[in-house]
Write a protein that holds these residues in place. Structure first.
Motif, PDB file in Angstrom:
ATOM      1  N   SER A   1       0.731  -1.202  -0.079  1.00  0.00           N
ATOM      2  CA  SER A   1      -0.122  -0.005  -0.100  1.00  0.00           C
ATOM      3  C   SER A   1       0.813   1.327   0.024  1.00  0.00           C
ATOM      4  CB  SER A   1      -0.907  -0.060   1.296  1.00  0.00           C
ATOM      5  OG  SER A   1      -0.230   0.137   2.489  1.00  0.00           O
ATOM      6  N   SER A   2       2.164   1.040   0.268  1.00  0.00           N
ATOM      7  CA  SER A   2       2.981   2.372   0.057  1.00  0.00           C
ATOM      8  C   SER A   2       3.735   2.459  -1.317  1.00  0.00           C
ATOM      9  CB  SER A   2       4.086   2.062   1.236  1.00  0.00           C
ATOM     10  OG  SER A   2       4.979   1.138   0.780  1.00  0.00           O
TER      11      SER A   2
ATOM     12  N   TYR B   1       4.751  -6.801   7.592  1.00  0.00           N
ATOM     13  CA  TYR B   1       4.789  -5.683   8.774  1.00  0.00           C
ATOM     14  C   TYR B   1       5.914  -6.457   9.561  1.00  0.00           C
ATOM     15  CZ  TYR B   1       0.122  -4.906   7.114  1.00  0.00           C
ATOM     16  OH  TYR B   1      -0.841  -4.614   6.234  1.00  0.00           O
TER      17      TYR B   1
ATOM     18  N   SER C   1       2.495   0.816  17.969  1.00  0.00           N
ATOM     19  CA  SER C   1       2.068   0.709  16.462  1.00  0.00           C
ATOM     20  C   SER C   1       2.033  -0.493  16.009  1.00  0.00           C
ATOM     21  CB  SER C   1       2.887   1.903  15.976  1.00  0.00           C
ATOM     22  OG  SER C   1       2.840   3.117  16.512  1.00  0.00           O
TER      23      SER C   1
ATOM     24  N   SER D   1      -0.725  -3.017  13.452  1.00  0.00           N
ATOM     25  CA  SER D   1      -0.501  -3.310  12.040  1.00  0.00           C
ATOM     26  C   SER D   1      -1.742  -3.623  11.288  1.00  0.00           C
ATOM     27  CB  SER D   1       0.712  -4.293  12.097  1.00  0.00           C
ATOM     28  OG  SER D   1       1.826  -4.055  12.570  1.00  0.00           O
TER      29      SER D   1
ATOM     30  N   ASN E   1      -3.490  -1.383   9.127  1.00  0.00           N
ATOM     31  CA  ASN E   1      -2.829  -1.022   7.982  1.00  0.00           C
ATOM     32  C   ASN E   1      -3.526  -2.050   6.805  1.00  0.00           C
ATOM     33  OD1 ASN E   1      -0.589  -1.860   5.634  1.00  0.00           O
ATOM     34  ND2 ASN E   1      -0.684   0.459   5.685  1.00  0.00           N
TER      35      ASN E   1
ATOM     36  N   TYR F   1      -7.085  -1.177   5.796  1.00  0.00           N
ATOM     37  CA  TYR F   1      -7.169  -0.166   4.969  1.00  0.00           C
ATOM     38  C   TYR F   1      -6.898  -0.588   3.494  1.00  0.00           C
ATOM     39  CZ  TYR F   1      -4.487   3.332   1.968  1.00  0.00           C
ATOM     40  OH  TYR F   1      -4.206   4.346   1.067  1.00  0.00           O
TER      41      TYR F   1
ATOM     42  N   TYR G   1      -0.756   4.924  13.398  1.00  0.00           N
ATOM     43  CA  TYR G   1      -2.027   4.709  12.912  1.00  0.00           C
ATOM     44  C   TYR G   1      -3.177   5.416  13.824  1.00  0.00           C
ATOM     45  CZ  TYR G   1       0.505   0.521  10.978  1.00  0.00           C
ATOM     46  OH  TYR G   1       1.223  -0.338  10.487  1.00  0.00           O
TER      47      TYR G   1
END
Length: 501
Positions: A216-217, A245, A254, A258, A261, A264, A402
Motif C-alpha cells: 500500500s506504500s 509488517y 504501533s 498493524s 493498515n 485499509y 495509526y
C-alpha cells in the motif's frame, strides 16, 4: 482493569469459510525448498528427497493452497528446466535472489509434495521475461490429460494423471522495480489480459489472479489496480495484495496495531476493483487474493547484505526468528483476513519453511515450530462454517503510526452442521490484562471445548535452534460461559482462541 464487551450476532455473517484463506507459499528462495522441504540426505527424506518431518508440520499447520514457485523468483523462471531426468536439468542463475538454481525440484516433484501435505497447488507463471506461450505450455503440461506433445511429456515423466491446477497467478509484483521485467500498469494490464484470455481459451474454469500492488506504500497504489483491471477485468477472477509488517524503532504500540493498515489496504483495493466493475457495467465481482502476507524484518535484511554476488546454492536468506509479539500481530492479521472474507477469499502466508516462515529446519537435524506457527495452526483447525464479525466496545490507545487503535480485536466462526463455534481474540495492550464479556447467545455455545492463549511475560521470547520450545500455547485460565455470556481475561500482548460445542 480495562473492560471490553463483545456481541456476536448470528446475523453478522461475513461469508462461508473458504479454506483457501489458510494458504501458504513456497518460493525457490534461500532454504525454503533446498534445505527446507527438500533434503535428500536427511534421515526422514522420502524417495523424492522431501523431509517427512517437515511434511507432518505442514499438515499440523493446516496450510491449504500453496503458491509456487514465486515470488520474485518466477519472473526469471523457465519451468521446462525443472522437468525430466534430474541429472540432465540445467543449473541457472536466479537474478531475484542472486543464487544458483539446481532445478532438482520442479513442478512434478512439487505436485507430489502437495499430495503428501494434502494441499492444493497454486501456480504462478512468468510474465517478467516470458509470456503467453510459456504460460500456455505450462498449462498444457500440467492440466491436459494426454494426447498432446506436452501432456504426453508429463506422462513420460511419471505423472499419468494431470495435476488439475485451478488457481494461476499472472506474474508477480510487476509494479516493483526490483522485479525482473517489471512494467507500467498499462503494459502489465495488457499482457495480463492477453495471457488470461488465452489460458481461459484452453480452460474457462481456471481461476486467474492479476498482480495488484506490491504494497500500500507503492506510489502507484490504487491507480495500479484500476488501470490493470480496466484491461483485464473480464478475463481474471482475483487481484492480488501483498503486505509485510515489522516493528520499527521500538514502537511496539504501533506494531501491535498493524492490522489497521491491512484493513485499509483491503478496503482501498475493493474500492478500486468495484470502481472498475461499475465503470464497465459488469455483473462480475473481483475478489482479493492476499497471496503474500507475514511478518518480515525487511529493513534488517536490506542492511545485512545477505543477498550478494557469491552465486551459491540455497544460501541462508531471510531467516527471521519470530517473537511472541510477532505471533500476536500475525494472529491479528489473520483475524483481519477473516473479517474481510467476503472479498478476501484466498490468502498465502509467505513463506512456509525457513524463509520468513512458521517452520524452521537445520540440515540433517530437527524441524521446529516458530512462535507464528501457533495462531495460524489453531485458527486453521478451529475455524469452521461461517465467519461472523463481532461488535466490539473497548477503549482505544494512541499509536504514532495509526492514530487511535482499539485495545481488543476479535472474529468468530460458527458451524451450524456440527454445532461448534470459536472466537479468536487479541489484546494489544502492552501492560494491561483486559476483562472481556462476550454475548455468545446466538452461537448457542454451552460448553467450552478449548481455551488457549499465546502470551509470555517476555514479549520478545523466541523459539530458537538452541531452545525450540521456549514459546508455545498455554491454557487460557478463568474462562467461563453462563446463560449466553462468556467471560474471559486476556493477558497483555496476547492472542487467544476459545472453541465451543
Amino acid at each position: 482493569m480495562t473492560h471490553a464487551r463483545i456481541v456476536i450476532p448470528r446475523s453478522a455473517v461475513v461469508a462461508p469459510l473458504n479454506r483457501r484463506i489458510f494458504g501458504s507459499f513456497v518460493e525457490h528462495l534461500g532454504r525454503c525448498v533446498y534445505g527446507g522441504i527438500h533434503e535428500p540426505d536427511h534421515p526422514t527424506a522420502n524417495e523424492d528427497g522431501f523431509r517427512l518431518d517437515v511434511v507432518e508440520l505442514v499438515k499440523e499447520l493446516g496450510a491449504t493452497t500453496i503458491r509456487y514457485p514465486g515470488g520474485n523468483f518466477v519472473s526469471g523462471y523457465r519451468w521446462e528446466d525443472g522437468v525430466g531426468p534430474r541429472d540432465q536439468r540445467p543449473v541457472r542463475r536466479d537474478l531475484a535472489w542472486h543464487a544458483l538454481e539446481s532445478n532438482q525440484v520442479g513442478i512434478d516433484e512439487f505436485a507430489r509434495w502437495c499430495k503428501l501435505t494434502g494441499s492444493e497447488l497454486m501456480m504462478a507463471v512468468n510474465l517478467g521475461t516470458r509470456g503467453i506461450d510459456s504460460a500456455l505450455d505450462l498449462l498444457e503440461y500440467a492440466n491436459h490429460p494426454s494426447g498432446t506433445a506436452l501432456s504426453d511429456q508429463r506422462v513420460t515423466n511419471g505423472a499419468v494423471e494431470p495435476y488439475g491446477i485451478r488457481m494461476w497467478c499472472l506474474g508477480n509484483e510487476m509494479d516493483g522495480p526490483w522485479q525482473t521485467g517489471y512494467m507500467s500498469a498499462d503494459a502489465y494490464g495488457q499482457i495480463a489480459a492477453r495471457t488470461a484470455q488465452a489460458m481461459k481459451a484452453a480452460d474457462r474454469t481456471l481461476e486467474l489472479v492479476a498482480c495488484g500492488s506490491s504494497g500500500s506504500s507503492m506510489p502507484t497504489f490504487g491507480d495500479w489496480e484500476r488501470i490493470v483491471l480496466e484491461h483485464a477485468y473480464e478475463h481474471v477472477d482475483y487481484i492480488s495484495c501483498h503486505a509485510y509488517y515489522q516493528e520499527r524503532g521500538g514502537d511496539l504500540d504501533s506494531y501491535l496495531a498493524s492490522s489497521l493498515n491491512m484493513e485499509y489496504f483491503i478496503q482501498a483495493v475493493v474500492a478500486a476493483a468495484d470502481h472498475v466493475k461499475h465503470k464497465l457495467r459488469s455483473d462480475k465481482t473481483i475478489n482479493l487474493s492476499f497471496d503474500e502476507w507475514n511478518i518480515w524484518y525487511l529493513d534488517e535484511h536490506q542492511a545485512s547484505g545477505e543477498v550478494d554476488d557469491q552465486w551459491t546454492y540455497a544460501p541462508r536468506q531471510l531467516e527471521d526468528v519470530y517473537s511472541v509479539a510477532d505471533a500476536v500481530v500475525l494472529g491479528n492479521l489473520l483475524i483481519t483476513l477473516l473479517k474481510n472474507h467476503d472479498r478476501v477469499t484466498a490468502a498465502s502466508l509467505a513463506q512456509l519453511v525457513n524463509v520468513i516462515a512458521p517452520i524452521r529446519t537445520e540440515p540433517g537435524g530437527a524441524a521446529w515450530r516458530q512462535s507464528t506457527f501457533f495462531p495460524f495452526s489453531v485458527t486453521a483447525r478451529l475455524a469452521r462454517g461461517e465467519i461472523l464479525r463481532p461488535t466490539i466496545e473497548v477503549d482505544t490507545y494512541e499509536t504514532s503510526v495509526y492514530g487511535r487503535a482499539p485495545l481488543v480485536d476479535a472474529v468468530a466462526t460458527m458451524d451450524v452442521e456440527t454445532g461448534s463455534s470459536a472466537v479468536f481474540l487479541v489484546n494489544r495492550s502492552r501492560t494491561e490484562s483486559i476483562d472481556v464479556s462476550i454475548d455468545v447467545t446466538d452461537l448457542e455455545a454451552t460448553t467450552i471445548a478449548e481455551a488457549l492463549t499465546l502470551h509470555d511475560d517476555d514479549v520478545y521470547a523466541k523459539n530458537t535452534f538452541e531452545d525450540q520450545n521456549r514459546v508455545g500455547l498455554k491454557p487460557l485460565d478463568g474462562v467461563s460461559v453462563d446463560e449466553g455470556t462468556l467471560t474471559v481475561t486476556l493477558p497483555p500482548v496476547s492472542w487467544s482462541a476459545i472453541s465451543f460445542t
